[in-house]
Each structure stands twice: as C-alpha cells, then as structure tokens.
Design a protein around this motif. Structure first.
Motif, PDB file in Angstrom:
ATOM      1  N   GLY A 135       4.470  40.724 -20.098  1.00  0.00           N
ATOM      2  CA  GLY A 135       3.760  40.486 -21.348  1.00  0.00           C
ATOM      3  C   GLY A 135       2.569  41.406 -21.511  1.00  0.00           C
ATOM      4  N   LEU A 136       1.812  41.613 -20.434  1.00  0.00           N
ATOM      5  CA  LEU A 136       0.659  42.509 -20.495  1.00  0.00           C
ATOM      6  C   LEU A 136       1.091  43.947 -20.783  1.00  0.00           C
ATOM      7  CD1 LEU A 136      -1.472  41.145 -17.502  1.00  0.00           C
ATOM      8  CD2 LEU A 136      -1.941  40.890 -19.953  1.00  0.00           C
ATOM      9  N   LEU A 137       2.173  44.385 -20.137  1.00  0.00           N
ATOM     10  CA  LEU A 137       2.673  45.739 -20.388  1.00  0.00           C
ATOM     11  C   LEU A 137       3.111  45.905 -21.840  1.00  0.00           C
ATOM     12  CD1 LEU A 137       4.757  46.337 -17.129  1.00  0.00           C
ATOM     13  CD2 LEU A 137       2.612  47.463 -17.757  1.00  0.00           C
ATOM     14  N   LEU A 138       3.789  44.890 -22.377  1.00  0.00           N
ATOM     15  CA  LEU A 138       4.259  44.975 -23.760  1.00  0.00           C
ATOM     16  C   LEU A 138       3.088  44.927 -24.736  1.00  0.00           C
ATOM     17  CD1 LEU A 138       7.429  42.701 -23.518  1.00  0.00           C
ATOM     18  CD2 LEU A 138       7.349  45.192 -23.750  1.00  0.00           C
ATOM     19  N   ILE A 139       2.074  44.132 -24.438  1.00  0.00           N
ATOM     20  CA  ILE A 139       0.883  44.101 -25.295  1.00  0.00           C
ATOM     21  C   ILE A 139       0.197  45.469 -25.296  1.00  0.00           C
ATOM     22  CG2 ILE A 139      -1.440  43.143 -25.497  1.00  0.00           C
ATOM     23  CD1 ILE A 139      -0.285  40.471 -24.517  1.00  0.00           C
ATOM     24  N   PHE A 140       0.076  46.056 -24.110  1.00  0.00           N
ATOM     25  CA  PHE A 140      -0.575  47.365 -23.990  1.00  0.00           C
ATOM     26  C   PHE A 140       0.139  48.409 -24.837  1.00  0.00           C
ATOM     27  CE2 PHE A 140      -0.832  51.517 -21.857  1.00  0.00           C
ATOM     28  CZ  PHE A 140      -2.211  51.717 -21.882  1.00  0.00           C
ATOM     29  N   TYR A 141       1.458  48.457 -24.731  1.00  0.00           N
ATOM     30  CA  TYR A 141       2.190  49.496 -25.473  1.00  0.00           C
ATOM     31  C   TYR A 141       2.340  49.139 -26.950  1.00  0.00           C
ATOM     32  CZ  TYR A 141       3.113  52.257 -21.364  1.00  0.00           C
ATOM     33  OH  TYR A 141       2.946  53.069 -20.257  1.00  0.00           O
ATOM     34  N   THR A 142       2.234  47.856 -27.281  1.00  0.00           N
ATOM     35  CA  THR A 142       2.189  47.488 -28.698  1.00  0.00           C
ATOM     36  C   THR A 142       0.906  47.999 -29.334  1.00  0.00           C
ATOM     37  OG1 THR A 142       3.545  45.509 -28.354  1.00  0.00           O
ATOM     38  CG2 THR A 142       2.150  45.554 -30.310  1.00  0.00           C
ATOM     39  N   LEU A 143      -0.207  47.832 -28.621  1.00  0.00           N
ATOM     40  CA  LEU A 143      -1.492  48.322 -29.120  1.00  0.00           C
ATOM     41  C   LEU A 143      -1.505  49.841 -29.234  1.00  0.00           C
ATOM     42  CD1 LEU A 143      -3.931  45.965 -27.166  1.00  0.00           C
ATOM     43  CD2 LEU A 143      -3.223  45.811 -29.568  1.00  0.00           C
ATOM     44  N   ARG A 144      -0.705  50.502 -28.414  1.00  0.00           N
ATOM     45  CA  ARG A 144      -0.608  51.965 -28.481  1.00  0.00           C
ATOM     46  C   ARG A 144       0.449  52.425 -29.491  1.00  0.00           C
ATOM     47  NH1 ARG A 144      -0.764  55.035 -22.832  1.00  0.00           N
ATOM     48  NH2 ARG A 144      -1.007  56.719 -24.372  1.00  0.00           N
ATOM     49  N   LYS A 145       0.908  51.488 -30.303  1.00  0.00           N
ATOM     50  CA  LYS A 145       1.859  51.790 -31.381  1.00  0.00           C
ATOM     51  C   LYS A 145       3.185  52.328 -30.859  1.00  0.00           C
ATOM     52  CE  LYS A 145      -1.521  50.916 -34.258  1.00  0.00           C
ATOM     53  NZ  LYS A 145      -1.577  49.647 -35.012  1.00  0.00           N
ATOM     54  N   GLN A 146       3.573  51.865 -29.694  1.00  0.00           N
ATOM     55  CA  GLN A 146       4.858  52.297 -29.136  1.00  0.00           C
ATOM     56  C   GLN A 146       5.982  51.620 -29.917  1.00  0.00           C
ATOM     57  OE1 GLN A 146       5.492  54.471 -26.439  1.00  0.00           O
ATOM     58  NE2 GLN A 146       7.561  54.325 -27.236  1.00  0.00           N
ATOM     59  N   PRO A 147       6.864  52.368 -30.559  1.00  0.00           N
ATOM     60  CA  PRO A 147       7.942  51.756 -31.349  1.00  0.00           C
ATOM     61  C   PRO A 147       8.831  50.858 -30.472  1.00  0.00           C
ATOM     62  CG  PRO A 147       7.779  54.101 -31.802  1.00  0.00           C
ATOM     63  CD  PRO A 147       6.896  53.834 -30.624  1.00  0.00           C
ATOM     64  N   GLY A 148       9.067  49.676 -30.929  1.00  0.00           N
ATOM     65  CA  GLY A 148       9.941  48.751 -30.214  1.00  0.00           C
ATOM     66  C   GLY A 148       9.224  47.802 -29.289  1.00  0.00           C
ATOM     67  N   VAL A 159       8.846  55.681   5.970  1.00  0.00           N
ATOM     68  CA  VAL A 159       8.979  56.963   5.275  1.00  0.00           C
ATOM     69  C   VAL A 159       8.660  56.789   3.795  1.00  0.00           C
ATOM     70  CG1 VAL A 159      10.596  58.791   4.631  1.00  0.00           C
ATOM     71  CG2 VAL A 159      10.653  57.830   6.947  1.00  0.00           C
ATOM     72  N   GLY A 160       9.123  55.680   3.218  1.00  0.00           N
ATOM     73  CA  GLY A 160       8.848  55.424   1.810  1.00  0.00           C
ATOM     74  C   GLY A 160       7.368  55.287   1.532  1.00  0.00           C
ATOM     75  N   LEU A 161       6.658  54.588   2.411  1.00  0.00           N
ATOM     76  CA  LEU A 161       5.208  54.445   2.227  1.00  0.00           C
ATOM     77  C   LEU A 161       4.504  55.796   2.347  1.00  0.00           C
ATOM     78  CD1 LEU A 161       4.527  51.133   4.195  1.00  0.00           C
ATOM     79  CD2 LEU A 161       4.366  51.476   1.725  1.00  0.00           C
ATOM     80  N   LEU A 162       4.984  56.656   3.244  1.00  0.00           N
ATOM     81  CA  LEU A 162       4.391  57.984   3.381  1.00  0.00           C
ATOM     82  C   LEU A 162       4.600  58.826   2.127  1.00  0.00           C
ATOM     83  CD1 LEU A 162       5.359  58.891   7.066  1.00  0.00           C
ATOM     84  CD2 LEU A 162       3.075  58.362   6.192  1.00  0.00           C
ATOM     85  N   ARG A 163       5.749  58.668   1.490  1.00  0.00           N
ATOM     86  CA  ARG A 163       6.062  59.470   0.306  1.00  0.00           C
ATOM     87  C   ARG A 163       5.508  58.868  -0.981  1.00  0.00           C
ATOM     88  NH1 ARG A 163       7.554  64.523   1.079  1.00  0.00           N
ATOM     89  NH2 ARG A 163       8.822  64.476  -0.816  1.00  0.00           N
ATOM     90  N   LEU A 164       5.132  57.585  -0.945  1.00  0.00           N
ATOM     91  CA  LEU A 164       4.704  56.904  -2.161  1.00  0.00           C
ATOM     92  C   LEU A 164       3.500  57.568  -2.832  1.00  0.00           C
ATOM     93  CD1 LEU A 164       5.609  54.472  -3.815  1.00  0.00           C
ATOM     94  CD2 LEU A 164       3.988  53.064  -2.540  1.00  0.00           C
ATOM     95  N   ARG A 182       1.353  58.183 -10.442  1.00  0.00           N
ATOM     96  CA  ARG A 182       0.382  57.116 -10.172  1.00  0.00           C
ATOM     97  C   ARG A 182       0.752  55.808 -10.854  1.00  0.00           C
ATOM     98  NH1 ARG A 182      -5.403  59.999 -11.287  1.00  0.00           N
ATOM     99  NH2 ARG A 182      -4.915  62.005 -10.329  1.00  0.00           N
ATOM    100  N   ARG A 183       1.295  55.922 -12.056  1.00  0.00           N
ATOM    101  CA  ARG A 183       1.675  54.697 -12.763  1.00  0.00           C
ATOM    102  C   ARG A 183       2.791  53.961 -12.030  1.00  0.00           C
ATOM    103  NH1 ARG A 183       2.632  57.531 -18.442  1.00  0.00           N
ATOM    104  NH2 ARG A 183       3.518  59.006 -16.948  1.00  0.00           N
ATOM    105  N   GLY A 229       2.485  48.402  -6.532  1.00  0.00           N
ATOM    106  CA  GLY A 229       1.424  47.555  -6.005  1.00  0.00           C
ATOM    107  C   GLY A 229       1.284  46.260  -6.764  1.00  0.00           C
ATOM    108  N   ALA A 230       1.406  46.324  -8.093  1.00  0.00           N
ATOM    109  CA  ALA A 230       1.307  45.110  -8.906  1.00  0.00           C
ATOM    110  C   ALA A 230       2.452  44.152  -8.606  1.00  0.00           C
ATOM    111  CB  ALA A 230       1.290  45.478 -10.388  1.00  0.00           C
ATOM    112  N   LEU A 231       3.659  44.698  -8.489  1.00  0.00           N
ATOM    113  CA  LEU A 231       4.818  43.856  -8.179  1.00  0.00           C
ATOM    114  C   LEU A 231       4.658  43.179  -6.826  1.00  0.00           C
ATOM    115  CD1 LEU A 231       7.832  46.054  -9.377  1.00  0.00           C
ATOM    116  CD2 LEU A 231       6.751  44.131 -10.541  1.00  0.00           C
TER     117      LEU A 231
END
Length: 657
Positions: free
Chosen positions: A192-205, A285-290, A295-296, A302-304
C-alpha cells in the motif's frame, strides 16, 4: 527474436520446468506417507472448508480457533469439492501452493536481479528445508510467500512495462494478501505504501492498483471494525512486547541461521537451523554481491526481511518459522543472487589473476555447475531430513492424530461392512474437537459422537462402533457389562470396538426408575436399605436417557437427608452433597433418544453424621441457571435409596453400587 535468443529462452524455460519438477517431488512424494496425518489446526481449516460446501457463504473471517482469515479456507473448499474430504486432499492443497510459490519467486527474482537470479531464487525456495517443510503443513500461512512474491513481481513489472493489466494484477494480489495470514498484513501495508508513493508521483496505473487493493481488503477492514476482539485476539494472545523479550527473540533469530532453529514440531525438525553448509555458501555469496545491486532493490530486500521477521520478534516462541514464513522469499532472493553471481565472481578473480580467456570461461562454467550442485545438495538434504528424520519422529504420530485418521480411513474403506446407520463414537474426545468434526464429515452416513470413557459411557440401543485411542481397557470393561464387545484388530494404534448391546441388561436391570420434568429418565440398581459407616464413600452406577430433545446442559445432585421411621424426609439440612454434570464430554444437548448414558456417582458420608436412617435423594438441574427439573409430587428430587448409619463404628458396611 534471433535463433540464439530463442534457444536461450527455451533453455531457461526448460531449467524452470526442472526446478518446478524438483519442487513438486520434494513436496508431493510424502503425500501418501502423510495421508493419515492431520493436526488440530489443519483439521479446523478442513472442517470449515467442508462447512462452506454445506453452507456456501461469503465471509472475510472465521472467528473460531482464535480467529483466521478466510482465504485459505476458501481455497481448501475448492480442493475438497474436487477431490473429496481427506487428509490427502488437504495436504495436496498445501503442496500445490508450495510449488506455485516457487514459480512466483522466480518471477520476483527475475524482476529484481535478472533471469538467472530468478532461476536461482526459484531453486532455493524449491530446495530449502524451511519452505519444503511448511509446504507439507496445511496452514493458511503458506499463501503469504505466493501472494507476497506475486504482488511485488507484478508491481516491479508494471513499473518497467507500464501495462494496466500488470497494475491490476498487483492490486489483486496485494488485496488478497490481507485475506491470507496475519503476518501478511505487514506485506499488504508495504504494498500500500509503495502504491501510494507512485500514485503521488503520477505513475499511470498505480492509483488503479491502490484502489483495487483497498476494495479487496475492505470486507476484512469492516469486519475488524465490527469485531475487533475476534480479529485482534490471537495477536494479543501471542504478543510479547517487553524489551528483554525482544532482545531474547533477536538472539534466538541470530542462532536460528546456523545453530538452533524453531523447536516446534509442526514447523521444523525441532532445533534444525535454517541454513546448512551448501545453502549458507549461496546465501553468503549473495550477501557479498547485494551491495553491488540497485539501491532500491537492496532496500526492498531489507524491508521484506524486516517485516517478515517482525511478527516473530514480537511474539512468543521465537524463532517461529510459521509467523515468519515471508522471510523465505528474501532469503531465496539472496541465495538466487548468490547462485547467479558465482560465475561472475569467478570471472573477476580470473581477471585479477590474468588467466587465459579459455581458462576463465571454463572456470565460469564450473562455477555455474557448482552453484547448481549446491542447490541440488540442499534439495537432497531437505529430502532426507523431512522423509527420513521428521516423518519418523515418534511425536509426529500423536501431534497429527494419526491413530484417529487411520481408524477413520479403515471405517470409510469398510463402510459396507458396518451395520446400516450404526453410530460411531470417538474416545476420549469431545465432539467439538476439530479432528472429530473433520472425521464426522468423512463419516457423514453415520451419526458421530465423542466422549471421555473415564467419566461416562454412551451406549446406544443398537449396534455401534467406538474408535478408542487411549484408555481402551476402561472402555471395554464398561461396555462389556451392557452387551457383546469385539475388537477386530487389537494391534491398531486406535482400536475399533464393535458393540452389540443387550437390551435386557441395558434397560430392564433396574429396581429404581425415576423421571424428571418429562425430560430425563434415571435408572439404577439399588440393593435397598444398607448399613454404612461415617466417613465412608458410597457409589452408584446410574443410567440416563433423554425422553425428549434437550436444549440445555444438565447436572445431577445427590443429597443425604435424615429420614424418619415413617420414611418422612427432613430436607431442611443436607448432611452430604455431591454434584456432577451429566457426561460433561457428551452433554445432554447432544443426547439422542436411543442412547443410554452410564455414569458413576459418589458420595462421602460425613464423619459427624449422627446414627440413624438417611435417604439418598437425587435431582437434576440446569448446569447454567441452576433451575431444577420437577420430580414426582411436590418436591424436585426423588429418593433413590435408604441407608442406616450405625452407632457401632465396627458395623459391617453395605455400600450400594
């Protein structure tokens, strides 16, 4: 599309199919071994799913069993409608969702880090013990990795491709998250937060996806507003919010990765850590490459991880693998990134060493095979640990009620051999137990009951069957008094006992019969007047029968009154008293007209009772209101027997039985 691109695409699809096949093998091979295993919570889900088919309705929440969102129950109802009600069907649903989670994780991994990382993430979910184990357990939490991964995958794809259908898919999956599991509400909030953010940025859809999410979540929101105590009850019960508790939970989670994992049998081999050596290499190895990734994407990982682990950090029994099942998705993404990065890591090392191009290419191919080998080894360890270790733990049989389900399967398979309409009773259980409710629906052609034979016996006046898990000797001794008893397979972990009642012994052998309120008949064999001593325990074996349908639970009292020589009763003072609910495990509201309930009652004679004649009076009253049923005459009790308390302390007793 060039021939090379087409070949690569077909090759990638082939690898994904192999990964899905591996996931299916790891999750489906044990289905036959678990066809007689279904635990308390799982049986609740299955019984509710069967209830939906009997009484179709739309509801966002089921308040029983501490409250549960409805999504998993509706999904189970579809499986039950198609394949019938059985433990196998319920487990098949969980295994199916587990395989879909692998495909969903591939889609998310591809959007996050590319095609090869997506394949690695899918293989990690397919092989890692944690998701493999929980895919065998039929719990609503299994919907979280599927819906969570799909909602994020469609969201990222919608940002990249700007297709309305992808935004709609994002909204559908994000809204459905709310109806899956309590921990999934945090995932839905993040979406919901991600969708609100991109709605405010006028992201179509984005606005369409947000509105669709809110519309789908609305029924549960309204239900929560109307019944906050039901929806929030379980979270309140399990929450542990003190500082020391959170620190202890954090320590437990740090150990969970390599030292000591979840100790709860339903979620894990008790104490097995999350990662073993092969999976730890890929995760490392994944943590080393992360940090080298966008960044996003790193912030999203990290959020997940944070919102997935939080429900276990703030509740009892950490590390709780079921409450944190969402963590399997970011773990798999990191492992997938590690698997996909191994060839590139080797290439960088070869470049630093100025190795020849041919050697570098060979080393990169070898690194790819090593990554695959680590995943296959992880899958082999998971297969061994689940099939050879967990399934053979002695506690599994009892935890998942195998004796009961095995006996029910035997009864279902031999239904033609059972007497037509023969009632079936489960001992020692109550009818409200979810395993009995589940079994009741499987045995729908028969009347099903349950009781605790240590407290009472239910004996119909027709041939009947008893499924006995414990206290078999107690039950057989009690039943043998009222008819002919046989046990076809005495070695079974749950004995199936057949009773052919003797009507004469059950109904006619009584020299005292009383009726109360035209509702309940009581019978007893009473030897007449007896001599008893002070401090002695008297006991009677009483038989009860409902004369009509009973809407209330009833109890019986036994009082000791003084009786004169002319049998006049002085009921102003009770010299002794005993009260007991009529067969508490099978209350009077369940009694059927053809059933006789046998129950023993005891009464202690007071040490200060003066010598003389006494009357044993019996009455029946509403267990909740205390209102008594009418006896005969002007009193609400009836005298069952007379006895004398002798002045001589050495007088020979004569206890009525």
């Amino acid at each position: 599309m060039t021939n090379r691109t087409a070949t690569a695409s077909q090759s990638g699809l082939g690898v994904l199919m192999l990964i899905l096949l591996l996931a299916a093998v790891l999750r489906w091979v044990a289905l036959s071994d678990m066809s007689d295993l279904l635990g308390f919570d799982e049986s609740y889900y299955a019984a509710d799913a069967a209830g939906l088919l009997e009484w179709p309705r739309l509801t966002p929440f089921f308040p029983d069993n501490n409250g549960r969102e409805s999504g998993w129950i509706y999904l189970l109802a579809g499986f039950v409608a198609g394949a019938g009600l059985s433990p196998f069907t319920v487990r098949l649903a969980a295994a199916f969702v587990g395989v879909i989670a692998v495909a969903a994780t591939y889609r998310l991994g591809r959007e996050m880090f590319g095609h090869h990382a997506g394949l690695g993430a899918a293989a990690s979910v397919a092989a890692l013990y944690w998701p493999v184990h929980l895919s065998h357990i039929a719990m609503r939490a299994n919907l979280l990795p599927v819906l969570g991964a799909l909602s994020l995958a469609f969201f990222l794809a919608a940002l990249r491709r700007r297709r309305l259908r992808l935004w709609i898919a994002t909204g559908l999956c994000s809204g459905a998250l709310v109806h899956s599991y309590t921990s999934a509400h945090l995932w839905a909030a993040l979406m919901g937060l991600l969708l609100i953010f991109y709605t405010l940025r006028k992201q179509p859809g984005a606005l369409a996806a947000l509105l669709l999410t809110l519309i789908i979540a609305l029924p549960l929101a309204i239900y929560t507003w109307q019944h906050p105590d039901q929806v929030l009850m379980r979270a309140g019960q399990s929450a542990v919010l003190s500082g020391p508790a959170v620190l202890s939970a954090s320590e437990a989670w740090l150990k969970a990765w390599f030292v000591r994992g979840d100790i709860l049998l339903n979620h894990n081999i008790p104490g097995r850590p999350i990662l073993e050596a092969p999976s730890a290499v890929l995760a490392g190895v994944g943590l080393l490459r992360l940090p080298r990734q966008d960044r996003r994407r790193v912030a999203l990982i990290g959020a997940l991880a944070s919102i997935s682990i939080l429900p276990s950090l703030l509740s009892e029994f950490p590390p709780h693998f079921l409450r944190s099942i969402g963590l399997t998705v970011p773990v798999a993404l990191v492992m997938g990134l590690g698997a996909a990065s191994m060839p590139a890591l080797v290439a960088a090392l070869m470049q630093r060493a100025s190795a020849p191009a041919a050697l570098s290419m060979g080393a990169q191919r070898l690194a790819g095979w090593v990554a695959g080998g680590l995943l296959v080894t992880t899958a082999g360890l998971s297969f061994h640990d689940f099939h050879r270790v967990w399934l053979n733990l002695p506690a599994v049989e009892a935890q998942f009620e195998q004796p009961i389900h095995r006996a029910v399967r035997t009864l279902v398979d031999s239904r033609e051999a059972l007497p037509a309409g023969a009632p079936i009773y489960f001992v020692p259980y109550e009818l409200t137990h979810p395993v009995i409710q589940f079994s009741r629906r499987r045995l729908s052609a028969h009347r099903v009951g349950a009781f605790d034979s240590r407290a009472c016996l239910v004996v119909p006046r027709q041939p009947s069957v008893y499924v006995v898990v414990r206290e078999e000797a107690t039950l057989l001794a009690g039943l043998g008094r009222w008819g002919d008893v046989s046990v076809p397979d005495p070695s079974a972990s749950a004995a199936i006992v057949h009773l052919t009642p003797d009507g004469g012994r059950l109904m006619d052998e009584a020299d005292w019969v009383a009726h109360f309120g035209g509702a309940i008949e009581v019978r007893a064999t009473v030897a007449g007047a007896a001599v008893a001593r002070r401090g002695e325990e008297l006991s009677w074996l009483l038989r009860f029968r409902a004369l009509r349908s009973l809407a209330r639970p009833y109890s019986l009292f036994v009082h000791l009154y003084r009786a004169g020589d002319n049998r006049a009763i002085d009921d102003q003072r009770k010299w002794a008293q005993g009260d007991q609910q009529l067969c508490a495990s099978y209350p009077t509201t369940l009694w059927q007209p053809d059933e006789v309930v046998v129950q023993s009652y005891r009464l202690w004679l007071p040490a200060d009772a003066p010598p003389g004649q006494y009357a044993v009076a019996v009455g029946i009253y509403d267990s909740e209101s205390g209102e008594r049923l009418a006896g005969e005459g002007k009193v609400d009790y009836q005298v069952m027997s007379l006895l004398s308390i002798a002045d001589d302390p050495d007088a020979s007793p004569g206890c009525p039985r």
